[in-house]
Design a protein around this motif. Sequence first.
Motif, PDB file in Angstrom:
ATOM      1  N   LYS A 136       0.642  -1.198  -0.306  1.00 25.38           N
ATOM      2  CA  LYS A 136       0.246   0.246   0.222  1.00 25.38           C
ATOM      3  C   LYS A 136       0.966   1.752   0.051  1.00 25.38           C
ATOM      4  O   LYS A 136       0.380   2.437  -0.983  1.00 25.38           O
ATOM      5  CB  LYS A 136      -0.984  -0.108   1.518  1.00 25.38           C
ATOM      6  CG  LYS A 136      -1.869   1.124   1.134  1.00 25.38           C
ATOM      7  CD  LYS A 136      -2.847   1.270   2.906  1.00 25.38           C
ATOM      8  CE  LYS A 136      -3.391   2.279   2.693  1.00 25.38           C
ATOM      9  NZ  LYS A 136      -4.039   2.634   4.375  1.00 25.38           N
ATOM     10  N   GLU A 137       1.918   1.468   1.051  1.00 23.99           N
ATOM     11  CA  GLU A 137       2.466   2.512   0.693  1.00 23.99           C
ATOM     12  C   GLU A 137       3.969   2.851  -0.286  1.00 23.99           C
ATOM     13  O   GLU A 137       3.825   3.791  -0.622  1.00 23.99           O
ATOM     14  CB  GLU A 137       3.774   2.446   2.158  1.00 23.99           C
ATOM     15  CG  GLU A 137       2.929   2.401   3.329  1.00 23.99           C
ATOM     16  CD  GLU A 137       2.480   3.420   3.662  1.00 23.99           C
ATOM     17  OE1 GLU A 137       3.137   4.569   3.298  1.00 23.99           O
ATOM     18  OE2 GLU A 137       0.744   3.287   4.487  1.00 23.99           O
ATOM     19  N   ILE A 138       3.981   1.679  -1.069  1.00 26.60           N
ATOM     20  CA  ILE A 138       4.607   1.801  -2.291  1.00 26.60           C
ATOM     21  C   ILE A 138       3.635   1.889  -3.028  1.00 26.60           C
ATOM     22  O   ILE A 138       3.965   3.244  -4.212  1.00 26.60           O
ATOM     23  CB  ILE A 138       5.092   0.330  -2.864  1.00 26.60           C
ATOM     24  CG1 ILE A 138       6.632  -0.414  -1.587  1.00 26.60           C
ATOM     25  CG2 ILE A 138       5.912   0.461  -3.919  1.00 26.60           C
ATOM     26  CD1 ILE A 138       7.201  -1.475  -2.165  1.00 26.60           C
ATOM     27  N   CYS A 139       2.834   1.825  -3.548  1.00 26.66           N
ATOM     28  CA  CYS A 139       1.930   2.032  -4.057  1.00 26.66           C
ATOM     29  C   CYS A 139       1.558   3.779  -4.243  1.00 26.66           C
ATOM     30  O   CYS A 139       0.950   3.791  -5.417  1.00 26.66           O
ATOM     31  CB  CYS A 139       0.558   1.698  -4.500  1.00 26.66           C
ATOM     32  SG  CYS A 139       0.450  -0.115  -4.942  1.00 26.66           S
ATOM     33  N   VAL A 140       0.926   4.192  -2.581  1.00 28.75           N
ATOM     34  CA  VAL A 140       0.946   5.846  -2.447  1.00 28.75           C
ATOM     35  C   VAL A 140       1.807   6.603  -3.307  1.00 28.75           C
ATOM     36  O   VAL A 140       1.786   7.308  -4.152  1.00 28.75           O
ATOM     37  CB  VAL A 140       0.881   5.947  -1.042  1.00 28.75           C
ATOM     38  CG1 VAL A 140       0.682   7.549  -1.065  1.00 28.75           C
ATOM     39  CG2 VAL A 140      -0.528   4.706  -0.384  1.00 28.75           C
ATOM     40  N   VAL A 141       3.043   5.386  -2.829  1.00 23.71           N
ATOM     41  CA  VAL A 141       4.212   6.733  -3.554  1.00 23.71           C
ATOM     42  C   VAL A 141       4.491   6.455  -4.929  1.00 23.71           C
ATOM     43  O   VAL A 141       4.504   8.099  -5.840  1.00 23.71           O
ATOM     44  CB  VAL A 141       5.786   6.034  -2.652  1.00 23.71           C
ATOM     45  CG1 VAL A 141       6.792   6.908  -3.923  1.00 23.71           C
ATOM     46  CG2 VAL A 141       5.904   6.198  -1.380  1.00 23.71           C
ATOM     47  N   LEU A 142       4.640   5.242  -5.194  1.00 25.18           N
ATOM     48  CA  LEU A 142       4.003   6.227  -6.950  1.00 25.18           C
ATOM     49  C   LEU A 142       3.798   6.166  -7.585  1.00 25.18           C
ATOM     50  O   LEU A 142       3.862   7.245  -8.638  1.00 25.18           O
ATOM     51  CB  LEU A 142       4.199   4.155  -7.655  1.00 25.18           C
ATOM     52  CG  LEU A 142       5.958   3.005  -6.941  1.00 25.18           C
ATOM     53  CD1 LEU A 142       5.406   1.845  -8.011  1.00 25.18           C
ATOM     54  CD2 LEU A 142       6.619   3.699  -7.246  1.00 25.18           C
TER      55      LEU A 142
END
Length: 220
Positions: A52-58
């Motif tokens: 989830k956090e990776i997707c938010v950053v991307l």
Amino acid sequence: MQNFAFSLTKPGISRRESMVIILRFVDKNSFIKERFFHIVHVRDTTALTIKKEICVVLSRYNLHIENIRGQGYDGASHMRGEWNVLKALFLNECPYAYYVHCMAHKLQLVLVTASREVKVVYQFFDHLTNIINIVVSSSMRNDESQYAQGIQIENMIASNEIETRRGANQIGTLQRAGYTHWGSHFQSICSLIKNFDATCKVISTIFEDNVVMSRELIMY
């Protein structure tokens, strides 16, 4: 079309769970580049939270999941396993996000295992670990070490042995070597060299206290 890969690592310096995102991509001139991209603090290290956090950053930088062409992590089971792990979660959305085990992590494991077969190297790091545990495991000894470092830095500045500038001459602590952390053994040695005098003072104080205690017991 954006083609990129990313890797993830957990730094050991922060007291909070964190992840570092590193992008590996092909630029417009077809050269492969690798750049530090972002560091994120996470509540936990479950695969769903990390994804989830990776997707938010991307998404914040308009980078799309479907364009991922690779993903690389260390050997943690919740990262590279087959079911309900980070690798699998990304593969479900992007079948081209091929997983590659972090080469630095694999090389670190090989080097650590090989070093155990060399007696002098094994004994050196065994003694180093014991010294670090003696100093760092006690808050009182750690405070004594930092106080000794402060006195030493003041004396060296007064005698012009070291330069003064912003960010220089920081008081630090001994660093433990991590079997899975690339370069941590070298950093551990460097921390002991830097804090050698302060560490010797702490160990000397422990020795003197034990001698006094032994004498008192004998007299009693």
